[in-house]
Design a protein around this motif. Structure first.
Motif, PDB file in Angstrom:
ATOM      1  N   THR A  45       0.813  -1.218   0.000  1.00  0.00           N
ATOM      2  CA  THR A  45       0.000   0.000   0.000  1.00  0.00           C
ATOM      3  C   THR A  45       0.848   1.272   0.000  1.00  0.00           C
ATOM      4  N   PHE A  46       1.901   1.281   0.825  1.00  0.00           N
ATOM      5  CA  PHE A  46       2.675   2.518   1.007  1.00  0.00           C
ATOM      6  C   PHE A  46       4.097   2.452   0.435  1.00  0.00           C
ATOM      7  N   ALA A  47       4.544   1.257   0.000  1.00  0.00           N
ATOM      8  CA  ALA A  47       5.922   1.067  -0.484  1.00  0.00           C
ATOM      9  C   ALA A  47       6.941   1.445   0.591  1.00  0.00           C
ATOM     10  N   ARG A  48       6.567   1.187   1.841  1.00  0.00           N
ATOM     11  CA  ARG A  48       7.482   1.401   2.959  1.00  0.00           C
ATOM     12  C   ARG A  48       6.914   0.656   4.173  1.00  0.00           C
ATOM     13  N   LEU A  49       7.727   0.550   5.215  1.00  0.00           N
ATOM     14  CA  LEU A  49       7.296  -0.080   6.449  1.00  0.00           C
ATOM     15  C   LEU A  49       7.474   0.907   7.602  1.00  0.00           C
ATOM     16  N   ASP A  50       6.372   1.196   8.288  1.00  0.00           N
ATOM     17  CA  ASP A  50       6.405   2.109   9.419  1.00  0.00           C
ATOM     18  C   ASP A  50       6.204   1.336  10.719  1.00  0.00           C
ATOM     19  N   LEU A  51       6.150   2.069  11.828  1.00  0.00           N
ATOM     20  CA  LEU A  51       6.026   1.454  13.144  1.00  0.00           C
ATOM     21  C   LEU A  51       4.779   0.587  13.263  1.00  0.00           C
ATOM     22  N   VAL A  52       3.679   1.016  12.675  1.00  0.00           N
ATOM     23  CA  VAL A  52       2.433   0.238  12.755  1.00  0.00           C
ATOM     24  C   VAL A  52       2.648  -1.171  12.213  1.00  0.00           C
ATOM     25  N   ALA A  53       3.331  -1.277  11.086  1.00  0.00           N
ATOM     26  CA  ALA A  53       3.562  -2.579  10.465  1.00  0.00           C
ATOM     27  C   ALA A  53       4.383  -3.491  11.374  1.00  0.00           C
ATOM     28  N   PHE A  54       5.421  -2.939  11.994  1.00  0.00           N
ATOM     29  CA  PHE A  54       6.287  -3.766  12.837  1.00  0.00           C
ATOM     30  C   PHE A  54       5.596  -4.178  14.135  1.00  0.00           C
ATOM     31  N   VAL A  55       4.745  -3.315  14.671  1.00  0.00           N
ATOM     32  CA  VAL A  55       3.996  -3.687  15.874  1.00  0.00           C
ATOM     33  C   VAL A  55       2.971  -4.771  15.540  1.00  0.00           C
ATOM     34  N   LEU A  56       2.295  -4.646  14.401  1.00  0.00           N
ATOM     35  CA  LEU A  56       1.367  -5.685  13.958  1.00  0.00           C
ATOM     36  C   LEU A  56       2.111  -7.005  13.762  1.00  0.00           C
ATOM     37  N   TYR A  57       3.283  -6.930  13.177  1.00  0.00           N
ATOM     38  CA  TYR A  57       4.134  -8.114  12.959  1.00  0.00           C
ATOM     39  C   TYR A  57       4.484  -8.776  14.288  1.00  0.00           C
ATOM     40  N   ALA A  58       4.903  -7.980  15.277  1.00  0.00           N
ATOM     41  CA  ALA A  58       5.260  -8.532  16.581  1.00  0.00           C
ATOM     42  C   ALA A  58       4.065  -9.190  17.255  1.00  0.00           C
ATOM     43  N   GLY A  59       2.892  -8.563  17.148  1.00  0.00           N
ATOM     44  CA  GLY A  59       1.697  -9.160  17.732  1.00  0.00           C
ATOM     45  C   GLY A  59       1.343 -10.485  17.083  1.00  0.00           C
ATOM     46  N   SER A  60       1.508 -10.557  15.775  1.00  0.00           N
ATOM     47  CA  SER A  60       1.226 -11.796  15.063  1.00  0.00           C
ATOM     48  C   SER A  60       2.198 -12.897  15.468  1.00  0.00           C
ATOM     49  N   ILE A  61       3.465 -12.545  15.681  1.00  0.00           N
ATOM     50  CA  ILE A  61       4.458 -13.541  16.104  1.00  0.00           C
ATOM     51  C   ILE A  61       4.041 -14.178  17.425  1.00  0.00           C
ATOM     52  N   ALA A  62       3.626 -13.349  18.388  1.00  0.00           N
ATOM     53  CA  ALA A  62       3.196 -13.890  19.679  1.00  0.00           C
ATOM     54  C   ALA A  62       2.002 -14.828  19.512  1.00  0.00           C
ATOM     55  N   TRP A  63       1.085 -14.468  18.628  1.00  0.00           N
ATOM     56  CA  TRP A  63      -0.083 -15.321  18.337  1.00  0.00           C
ATOM     57  C   TRP A  63       0.361 -16.656  17.767  1.00  0.00           C
ATOM     58  N   VAL A  64       1.278 -16.634  16.810  1.00  0.00           N
ATOM     59  CA  VAL A  64       1.750 -17.864  16.175  1.00  0.00           C
ATOM     60  C   VAL A  64       2.437 -18.771  17.188  1.00  0.00           C
ATOM     61  N   VAL A  65       3.304 -18.202  18.021  1.00  0.00           N
ATOM     62  CA  VAL A  65       3.980 -19.020  19.030  1.00  0.00           C
ATOM     63  C   VAL A  65       2.956 -19.689  19.937  1.00  0.00           C
ATOM     64  N   GLY A  66       1.902 -18.962  20.282  1.00  0.00           N
ATOM     65  CA  GLY A  66       0.860 -19.539  21.126  1.00  0.00           C
ATOM     66  C   GLY A  66       0.135 -20.683  20.466  1.00  0.00           C
ATOM     67  N   TYR A  67      -0.400 -20.451  19.266  1.00  0.00           N
ATOM     68  CA  TYR A  67      -1.202 -21.522  18.657  1.00  0.00           C
ATOM     69  C   TYR A  67      -0.347 -22.700  18.224  1.00  0.00           C
ATOM     70  N   ASP A  68       0.919 -22.473  17.860  1.00  0.00           N
ATOM     71  CA  ASP A  68       1.747 -23.610  17.461  1.00  0.00           C
ATOM     72  C   ASP A  68       2.232 -24.407  18.664  1.00  0.00           C
ATOM     73  N   THR A  69       2.260 -23.777  19.826  1.00  0.00           N
ATOM     74  CA  THR A  69       2.525 -24.540  21.045  1.00  0.00           C
ATOM     75  C   THR A  69       1.405 -25.541  21.290  1.00  0.00           C
ATOM     76  N   ILE A  70       0.161 -25.095  21.098  1.00  0.00           N
ATOM     77  CA  ILE A  70      -0.974 -26.016  21.207  1.00  0.00           C
ATOM     78  C   ILE A  70      -0.823 -27.164  20.221  1.00  0.00           C
TER      79      ILE A  70
END
Length: 316
Positions: free
Chosen positions: A184-209
């Motif tokens: 969309t923006f041809a760049r990565l801002d803080l919002v993108a990296f925070v969303l990325y970090a939140g998704s990582i925590a979600w993945v670690v949780g569900y893959d532990t299950i």
């Protein structure tokens, strides 16, 4: 179907699961479809969710919906083919280990249905399809997508050296959280990296299950996972991981100035995650699989909220 002789023995054949691959696909194609997990698409859906989140959130920030349907369609195709390529790579690298685990010994390579070379050729074919999808985006997005391959290539080896392979999986499976912003923006801002970090925590949780299904076999053959690391403390660990995921995703929504629809989507996502923790019995493998699969629905709840918010923002 008859097993293929290997070193004078007959290799086991993948069990029929009664899905569309077993019922309708041509017999010659079935091992390849199983390599790509097209018979079990939940992983592709989970890979897709962060892509759709980022596309919807970025569209809301830009107050422009024109590209959102196309992006969602491209991400859908890309997620399925690249997850297929990633699973094939995982099966190539794990072909000796898979034969020692009850749940994986019937996969096409240890079952002798395809050779490692045939699987590699199939993986390359899927990768070229994925590249064709990626080339529909701008140059920044193309470079961002290609960068993810380093993590994908490293993931299968992590379970041999660390009890946290789920973090590396999270890095790979959450990469889509960056892609919508890149497109969309041809760049990565803080919002993108925070969303990325939140998704990582979600993945670690569900893959532990998910990993609790193989905990006993993994322990016997020396494979490491967060399921083994957490053990009976898994519920507490999930509270931390899912709590971190919701906090970071909420921070991303706050930074993106999301409206009520986005917050309603996050609330529904949160309730779903809490219900998983409440219902989880780590000693009940079928339940672990069911709860793991239910994360597609959790992800869709958040996406629907973000998509509705994007629509609402374009009307103001």
């Amino acid at each position: 179907m008859t097993g293929v002789p290997i070193s004078g023995a007959t290799a086991p054949v993948a069990d029929s699961t009664g899905n569309w691959v077993d019922r309708h696909a041509p017999e010659w194609s079935r091992p390849y479809l199983r390599l790509a997990r097209f018979d079990r698409p939940i992983g592709s859906w989970l890979l897709l969710m962060p892509c759709w989140w980022s596309a919807a959130l970025a569209a809301g920030m830009a107050k422009e919906l024109g590209q959102l349907p196309l992006f969602c369609a491209l991400f859908f195709v890309g997620a399925f083919v690249m997850r297929g390529a990633g699973c094939t790579w995982n099966d190539i690298t794990d072909r000796d280990l898979d034969g020692k685990v009850e749940r994986t010994r019937s996969r096409p390579i240890p079952a002798g249905q395809v050779t490692a070379k045939q699987a590699a050729a199939f993986m390359v074919t899927l990768s070229f399809i994925g590249l064709a999808v990626l080339l529909q985006f701008n140059n920044f997005t193309i470079a961002t997508g290609i960068a993810s391959l380093i993590i994908v290539a490293a993931y299968p080896f992590m379970k041999r050296i660390t009890y946290w392979p789920q973090i590396v999986l999270g890095l790979a499976f959450s990469w889509g959280a960056l892609m919508g912003f890149a497109g969309t923006f041809a760049r990565l801002d803080l919002v993108a990296f925070v969303l990325y970090a939140g998704s990582i925590a979600w993945v670690v949780g569900y893959d532990t299950i998910y990993a609790h299904q193989d905990a006993e076999d993994d322990l016997m053959i020396g494979i490491k996972s967060t399921a083994l690391l957490f053990g009976d403390r898994t519920h507490a660990a999930l509270l931390v991981l899912y709590g971190l995921a919701v906090t970071l995703l909420g921070t991303a929504l706050l930074l993106a100035d999301s409206g009520w629809f986005g917050w309603i989507g996050l609330a529904a996502f949160t309730v779903h995650l809490v219900s998983q923790i409440v219902r989880l019995d780590i000693h009940d493998s079928p339940l672990c699989l069911k709860l793991f699969k239910s994360n597609r629905d959790a992800g869709l709840l958040l996406f629907i909220g973000l998509a509705c918010d994007a629509v609402a923002r374009t009307m103001t």
